[in-house]
Design a protein around this motif. Structure first.
Motif, PDB file in Angstrom:
ATOM      1  N   GLU A 185      -5.696  -4.302   2.405  1.00  0.00           N
ATOM      2  CA  GLU A 185      -3.917  -4.365   2.467  1.00  0.00           C
ATOM      3  C   GLU A 185      -3.365  -3.394   1.419  1.00  0.00           C
ATOM      4  OE1 GLU A 185      -3.789  -8.471   0.811  1.00  0.00           O
ATOM      5  OE2 GLU A 185      -4.274  -9.359   2.800  1.00  0.00           O
ATOM      6  N   TYR A 186      -4.135  -2.823   0.501  1.00  0.00           N
ATOM      7  CA  TYR A 186      -3.772  -1.857  -0.539  1.00  0.00           C
ATOM      8  C   TYR A 186      -3.899  -0.611  -0.210  1.00  0.00           C
ATOM      9  CZ  TYR A 186      -2.327  -6.140  -3.104  1.00  0.00           C
ATOM     10  OH  TYR A 186      -1.858  -7.364  -3.480  1.00  0.00           O
ATOM     11  N   ASN A 188      -3.032   2.891   1.738  1.00  0.00           N
ATOM     12  CA  ASN A 188      -1.921   3.669   2.364  1.00  0.00           C
ATOM     13  C   ASN A 188      -2.387   5.086   2.886  1.00  0.00           C
ATOM     14  OD1 ASN A 188       0.238   1.484   2.176  1.00  0.00           O
ATOM     15  ND2 ASN A 188      -0.134   1.869  -0.171  1.00  0.00           N
ATOM     16  N   ASN A 193       1.104   1.941   5.418  1.00  0.00           N
ATOM     17  CA  ASN A 193       0.042   0.854   5.288  1.00  0.00           C
ATOM     18  C   ASN A 193      -0.953   1.013   6.284  1.00  0.00           C
ATOM     19  OD1 ASN A 193      -1.513  -1.824   5.389  1.00  0.00           O
ATOM     20  ND2 ASN A 193      -0.856  -1.204   3.420  1.00  0.00           N
ATOM     21  N   ILE A 286      -4.106  -6.031  -8.939  1.00  0.00           N
ATOM     22  CA  ILE A 286      -3.419  -6.176  -7.650  1.00  0.00           C
ATOM     23  C   ILE A 286      -3.910  -7.733  -7.367  1.00  0.00           C
ATOM     24  CG2 ILE A 286      -3.159  -3.975  -7.173  1.00  0.00           C
ATOM     25  CD1 ILE A 286      -5.745  -4.188  -5.338  1.00  0.00           C
TER      26      ILE A 286
END
Ligand code: NAD
Length: 312
Positions: A185-186, A188, A193, A286
């Motif tokens: 999800e983190y 990029n 993304n 995070i």
């Protein structure tokens, strides 16, 4: 003007790949090589120094002993045994923790009060041992953690997507070993993304996990083919050492001490952290989804079980 001084303990494949990379990138005035095999350290210092005429930076490289640590800014530890084909990093723990303890006591005896950077495997455990033995603040004892795994991930995603790895903001977290994981999800690519990119290409997380699997197995594959891995970690060490010396305030996935952050207690593990001249300034916390938090918990538990096997 104060000289920037680094001492390297362990002049094997990893140590010398770091030394050679640092020599070429510059930013340090003095590099001192220490090894239990004194002649090896001496030979390496001579060999590297002979390149000075063609080096863009002036850097004094000599061999020495622990007394040289006294006024060093950074001591880098790469000494110890390395994985043999098929061996996991955790299997090195008993021998390397003893070596690391001895080395740390010798470093501290010199009056050293700088930052220690550790690459010896299993790096999360060895960094923990070094911090406990040195009694330095945990911000000043830093392991390379998942920096190499992160670089491998960025390279492999770059190959897959035909994008420069510099533009890939993806990280590997957890143990530098088989239980590491990627918080997708983190991740990029530029500012987009990776999960959106995967969706557009009709790919799923399981397709991405195949890449993570290749990252996880990279060291095994290289060791099978050429007995050791060292250039990647040499570059990672150079990045970390220069980030400290240049007060870069850059974010790297180092092995750092968690005592509450990410719900983990009293453990060194790979997480993103801000690196400054003072060491780890801040851990970037995070919010992991449930599955990723479980992977981090399992990774930390595995490291804690391994710590039980040694005396510190
Ligand atoms: P190597 O065998 O080539 O070098 C190890 C060096 O340590 C040798 O020169 C040896 O003489 C020295 N040494 C051993 N005991 C010592 C002591 N007590 N004091 C001083 N020097 C001592 O091994 P290598 O390939 O350079 O690997 C070194 C370590 O780095 C291993 O533990 C390996 O698993 C680890 N490694 C870490 C990463 C990472 O991402 N953190 C990546 C690759 C390798």
């Amino acid at each position: 003007m104060k000289k920037r001084k680094v001492v390297l303990i362990g002049t094997g494949f990893v140590g010398m790949s770091f030394a050679y990379s640092l020599f070429n990138q510059g930013g340090v005035n003095e590099l001192i090589l220490v090894d239990i095999l004194k002649e090896k350290a001496e030979g390496e210092a001579l060999d590297i120094s002979h390149g000075l005429a063609y080096c863009p930076n002036n850097m004094e490289v000599t061999y020495g002993n622990y007394k040289n640590c006294k006024d060093a800014d950074i001591v880098v530890i790469t000494a110890g045994i390395a994985q043999k084909p098929g061996q996991t990093r955790l299997e090195l723990v008993e021998t390397n923790s003893k070596i690391a303890k001895d080395i740390t006591k010798n470093i501290m005896k010199s009056g050293f009060n700088g930052i220690i950077v550790v690459a010896t495997n299993p790096v999360d455990i060895i960094t923990y041992v070094v911090q406990k033995t040195s009694k330095l603040d945990s911000s000043k004892v830093i392991g390379t953690g998942t920096m190499l795994d992160t670089a491998r991930l960025r390279y492999m995603l770059g190959e897959e997507l035909d994008v420069n790895p510099i533009d890939i903001n993806a990280i590997v977290m957890g143990e530098h070993g088989d239980s590491s994981f990627v918080p997708w999800e983190y991740c990029n690519i530029g500012c987009k993304n990776i999960l959106d990119i995967a969706k557009q290409k009709n790919k799923s997380i399981s397709d991405l996990e195949l890449i993570r699997n290749d990252v996880k197995n990279a060291a095994y594959e290289i060791i099978e083919k050429k007995k050791a891995t060292y250039y990647g970690i040499g570059m990672a060490l150079t990045k970390l050492v220069k980030a400290i010396l240049d007060d870069e305030r850059t974010i790297l996935t180092v092995s750092t001490y968690l005592n509450g952050k990410y719900n983990e207690e009293d453990i060194y593990v790979g997480v993103p952290a801000v690196i400054t001249g003072g060491g780890v300034r801040e851990i970037l916390e995070i919010s992991l989804n449930e599955a990723d938090q479980k992977k981090l918990d399992d990774s930390c538990q595995l490291l804690k079980d391994t710590l039980q096997k040694i005396t510190i």
